[in-house]
Design a protein around this motif. Structure first.
Motif, PDB file in Angstrom:
ATOM      1  N   UNK A  33      -1.426  10.860   6.716  1.00  0.00           N
ATOM      2  CA  UNK A  33      -0.388  10.956   5.700  1.00  0.00           C
ATOM      3  C   UNK A  33      -0.232   9.641   4.991  1.00  0.00           C
ATOM      4  N   UNK A  34       0.224   9.693   3.762  1.00  0.00           N
ATOM      5  CA  UNK A  34       0.533   8.509   2.996  1.00  0.00           C
ATOM      6  C   UNK A  34       1.936   8.048   3.349  1.00  0.00           C
ATOM      7  N   UNK A  35       2.354   6.930   2.732  1.00  0.00           N
ATOM      8  CA  UNK A  35       3.678   6.421   3.014  1.00  0.00           C
ATOM      9  C   UNK A  35       4.774   7.365   2.600  1.00  0.00           C
ATOM     10  N   UNK A  36       4.536   8.192   1.588  1.00  0.00           N
ATOM     11  CA  UNK A  36       5.546   9.159   1.169  1.00  0.00           C
ATOM     12  C   UNK A  36       5.357  10.514   1.807  1.00  0.00           C
ATOM     13  N   UNK A  37       4.452  10.634   2.785  1.00  0.00           N
ATOM     14  CA  UNK A  37       4.270  11.874   3.504  1.00  0.00           C
ATOM     15  C   UNK A  37       3.245  12.803   2.886  1.00  0.00           C
ATOM     16  N   UNK A  38       2.619  12.427   1.774  1.00  0.00           N
ATOM     17  CA  UNK A  38       1.635  13.291   1.128  1.00  0.00           C
ATOM     18  C   UNK A  38       0.247  13.019   1.691  1.00  0.00           C
ATOM     19  N   UNK A  39      -0.630  14.010   1.565  1.00  0.00           N
ATOM     20  CA  UNK A  39      -1.996  13.863   2.038  1.00  0.00           C
ATOM     21  C   UNK A  39      -2.732  12.862   1.170  1.00  0.00           C
ATOM     22  N   UNK A  40      -3.592  12.059   1.803  1.00  0.00           N
ATOM     23  CA  UNK A  40      -4.328  11.037   1.078  1.00  0.00           C
ATOM     24  C   UNK A  40      -5.734  10.968   1.622  1.00  0.00           C
ATOM     25  N   UNK A  41      -6.697  10.806   0.726  1.00  0.00           N
ATOM     26  CA  UNK A  41      -8.084  10.649   1.130  1.00  0.00           C
ATOM     27  C   UNK A  41      -8.392   9.163   1.224  1.00  0.00           C
ATOM     28  N   UNK A  42      -8.856   8.727   2.372  1.00  0.00           N
ATOM     29  CA  UNK A  42      -9.214   7.333   2.590  1.00  0.00           C
ATOM     30  C   UNK A  42     -10.723   7.190   2.482  1.00  0.00           C
ATOM     31  N   UNK A  43     -11.235   6.566   1.408  1.00  0.00           N
ATOM     32  CA  UNK A  43     -12.684   6.390   1.289  1.00  0.00           C
ATOM     33  C   UNK A  43     -13.253   5.475   2.365  1.00  0.00           C
ATOM     34  N   UNK A  44     -12.475   4.497   2.817  1.00  0.00           N
ATOM     35  CA  UNK A  44     -12.911   3.575   3.866  1.00  0.00           C
ATOM     36  C   UNK A  44     -11.808   3.521   4.931  1.00  0.00           C
ATOM     37  N   UNK A  45     -11.871   4.396   5.921  1.00  0.00           N
ATOM     38  CA  UNK A  45     -10.796   4.462   6.926  1.00  0.00           C
ATOM     39  C   UNK A  45     -10.582   3.156   7.685  1.00  0.00           C
ATOM     40  N   UNK A  46     -11.633   2.349   7.858  1.00  0.00           N
ATOM     41  CA  UNK A  46     -11.472   1.092   8.591  1.00  0.00           C
ATOM     42  C   UNK A  46     -10.567   0.114   7.848  1.00  0.00           C
ATOM     43  N   UNK A  47     -10.497   0.239   6.533  1.00  0.00           N
ATOM     44  CA  UNK A  47      -9.657  -0.656   5.735  1.00  0.00           C
ATOM     45  C   UNK A  47      -8.327  -0.023   5.356  1.00  0.00           C
ATOM     46  N   UNK A  48      -8.093   1.208   5.772  1.00  0.00           N
ATOM     47  CA  UNK A  48      -6.898   1.937   5.342  1.00  0.00           C
ATOM     48  C   UNK A  48      -5.642   1.371   5.985  1.00  0.00           C
ATOM     49  N   UNK A  49      -4.574   1.351   5.227  1.00  0.00           N
ATOM     50  CA  UNK A  49      -3.240   0.990   5.703  1.00  0.00           C
ATOM     51  C   UNK A  49      -2.379   2.245   5.609  1.00  0.00           C
ATOM     52  N   UNK A  50      -1.988   2.750   6.777  1.00  0.00           N
ATOM     53  CA  UNK A  50      -1.270   4.022   6.789  1.00  0.00           C
ATOM     54  C   UNK A  50       0.136   3.912   6.227  1.00  0.00           C
ATOM     55  N   UNK A  51       0.667   2.697   6.133  1.00  0.00           N
ATOM     56  CA  UNK A  51       1.999   2.504   5.586  1.00  0.00           C
ATOM     57  C   UNK A  51       1.934   1.343   4.614  1.00  0.00           C
ATOM     58  N   UNK A  52       2.630   1.462   3.508  1.00  0.00           N
ATOM     59  CA  UNK A  52       2.587   0.423   2.487  1.00  0.00           C
ATOM     60  C   UNK A  52       3.413  -0.786   2.911  1.00  0.00           C
ATOM     61  N   UNK A  53       3.137  -1.900   2.257  1.00  0.00           N
ATOM     62  CA  UNK A  53       3.882  -3.132   2.559  1.00  0.00           C
ATOM     63  C   UNK A  53       5.360  -2.961   2.247  1.00  0.00           C
ATOM     64  N   UNK A  54       5.683  -2.301   1.134  1.00  0.00           N
ATOM     65  CA  UNK A  54       7.087  -2.143   0.750  1.00  0.00           C
ATOM     66  C   UNK A  54       7.844  -1.333   1.792  1.00  0.00           C
TER      67      UNK A  54
END
Length: 550
Positions: A129-150
């Motif tokens: 899930x993205x920070x707002x709860x929506x589905x998100x495609x991660x092209x590079x899962x190793x670099x993905x941040x599941x929650x935003x800095x804000x």
């Protein structure tokens, strides 16, 4: 006087000794000693806590989510947890039922701690899930941040609210872990790219728009020196080609004998070969042609649009015809004509807005072809005035930040200000420092570029302006006549005319999919060198004559 104080002390001690004392351990660790109300074993636990000054109704929320819970005995002992909420069954339990005696301890349990940021990240990763709860495609899962800095920063501050010490070093470290680290990426999945010189020259020719000549006054037949009657209208195009494997060193050829070592010890690399440059029809450049129309690609180049229920777009049709020819999307090309990209030695042809558009196209390609094949994506920048072209690949962190909406395309205003330096939404780490100002050069990977003639470019004898109309993609009248003339002659001349991706795409719009697939299969065999055994059937000839002769 001393005798009266001694008598009062002895009386108070005797009174406490005669009553049952219950110890209550609060959340902060302090222990309160209170007598059992009326020394009655039928007293409820709520009355005992009330004697100690603990109001269980005030401590609970309106929904009872943080109601007081306790256990009999010191902390750490295995015992049942008593629920003292308004609907709890243990609220009216008596001292006799709970086994409370003189010296027994009631331990008030602390409320449950809120989830930490790293725990929320783990749960979000599991659910993708993205920070707002929506589905998100991660092209590079190793670099993905599941929650935003804000979001991480807000939650960390909310957790530390009301605590005198504020955020701990652990909280700060967890918040910083949500930032992307932007570094220069030296290599990409592709070592070099072979660009079709015919397709690139045709693309540059389409960018030049002849301005209407103004009527000159009588007696003045001269033209001002240096006056340019042509204007540049920037455009975009999709690159179709193949991904091949070849030797890294192509310059030196080693003579091989039966005693020579095998080719396995030679270093190999992945290269991209562009065989067709397809320009989407009906492009509408912005700001009088100063900026290309990226929406004509982004709005139609979507991996999910391959659904049978949706109407096939022009981009979907181009990908379908390319697949019959053995081609796949391997990149995109755009033109520019603004002076600020070459104003000094450190100028950059690809700016922030171009990198964001390229990253979005690469994400859709990765959805379509998979992560391993889709990441082999090229970005070509062409100077619309002179035709100079440079090749780049986008860094992995750039594509991932675009997927997380950390990077967004800057707004191009009427002044067409340079977008090389971008202001990102969330801070990133560059050279160990947190910043919101990002140089686009850190998002690019330099790629070597060589020239060749694409198999489906029409060849070097093709017209400079192409065989189809620039705006609609329909066949020109001259092109129809040449193909009909080649059909009458027979032989391989008709295949030489059909080895043009734009021509095949225009014919696909005129005939059925089944006939179009058969035609593309024959053209593919001819382009690969199988010229003797490739013959156009009578049924296809009749179909072509009927649609081209109209």
């Amino acid at each position: 006087m001393r005798l009266s104080l001694l008598v009062l002390s002895i009386y108070t001690t005797s009174v406490l000794a005669s009553s049952t004392i219950i110890r209550i351990r609060t959340v902060d660790g302090s222990v309160l000693r209170v007598p059992l109300p009326n020394d009655d074993s039928s007293s409820t636990i709520s009355s005992i806590l009330s004697t100690a000054g603990i109001d269980i109704d005030e401590a609970a929320d309106g929904d009872g989510a943080t109601s007081v819970k306790c256990q009999i005995g010191p902390p750490g002992r295995q015992s049942d947890v008593l629920d003292l909420s308004s609907t709890g069954k243990d609220r009216d339990s008596t001292a006799e039922e709970l086994g409370l005696k003189h010296g027994s301890m009631i331990t008030i349990l602390p409320p449950p701690m809120p989830k930490r940021i790293d725990q929320e990240e783990d749960e979000a990763k599991k659910n993708n899930l993205d920070g707002d709860g929506s589905n998100r495609y991660d092209p590079f899962p190793d670099l993905a941040k599941s929650i935003s800095f804000s979001a991480a920063n807000r939650r960390a501050r909310a957790m530390s609210r009301g605590v005198s010490r504020g955020m701990t070093y652990g909280d700060i470290s967890r918040v910083r872990s949500t930032m992307h680290t932007v570094e220069h990426q030296s290599t990409g999945p592709l070592n070099r790219v072979y660009v079709c010189q015919v397709g690139a020259a045709r693309f540059q020719n389409h960018c030049v728009v002849q301005s209407p000549r103004k009527k000159k006054p009588k007696g003045n037949n001269t033209t001002k020196k240096g006056e340019d009657l042509n204007t540049i209208e920037n455009r975009v195009a999709l690159l179709f080609g193949t991904i091949n494997t070849e030797r890294v060193d192509q310059s030196r050829k080693v003579a091989r004998t039966s005693l020579s070592s095998s080719r396995e010890d030679q270093k190999m690399c992945q290269v991209a070969k562009v065989h067709a440059v397809w320009e989407p029809p009906m492009q509408k450049p912005m700001l009088d042609g100063k900026h290309y129309d990226e929406d004509c690609l982004l709005s139609t180049y979507v991996a999910d649009s391959q659904d049978k229920n949706t109407k096939e777009t022009a981009t979907d049709r181009a990908i379908r015809v390319a697949s019959w020819l053995g081609l796949q999307p391997i990149g995109w090309i755009f033109s520019y004509a603004d002076e600020d990209r070459h104003e000094d030695g450190d100028a950059l042809p690809v700016h922030g807005r171009d990198a964001v558009v390229g990253a979005k196209l690469q994400i859709e390609t990765m959805k379509l072809k998979g992560r391993d094949e889709g990441r082999k994506f090229i970005t070509l920048a062409l100077d619309g005035r002179i035709g100079a072209t440079e090749a780049f690949q986008l860094s992995d962190v750039c594509v991932q930040m675009v997927a997380e909406n950390v990077l967004s395309a800057p707004i191009v205003d009427e002044k067409l200000q340079s977008t090389r330096f971008m202001t990102v939404k969330d801070p990133v780490v560059i050279s160990g420092e947190e910043t919101k100002r990002l140089d686009s050069v850190l998002l690019l990977v330099n790629t070597a570029m060589l020239s060749h003639v694409g198999s489906y470019s029409g060849g070097t004898n093709a017209p400079m302006g192409g065989n189809v109309k620039k705006t609609s993609g329909a066949l020109l009248g001259k092109t129809r006549k040449r193909i009909l003339k080649a059909l009458d002659k027979g032989g391989a001349e008709v295949f030489a005319e059909l080895c043009d991706f734009d021509v095949l795409l225009a014919i696909d719009a005129l005939i059925g999919k089944e006939d179009s697939e058969k035609l593309c299969t024959l053209v593919r065999k001819y382009a690969r060198g199988q010229k003797k055994g490739t013959v156009l059937g009578e049924q296809l000839k009749l179909t072509l004559r009927s649609v081209l002769g109209e």
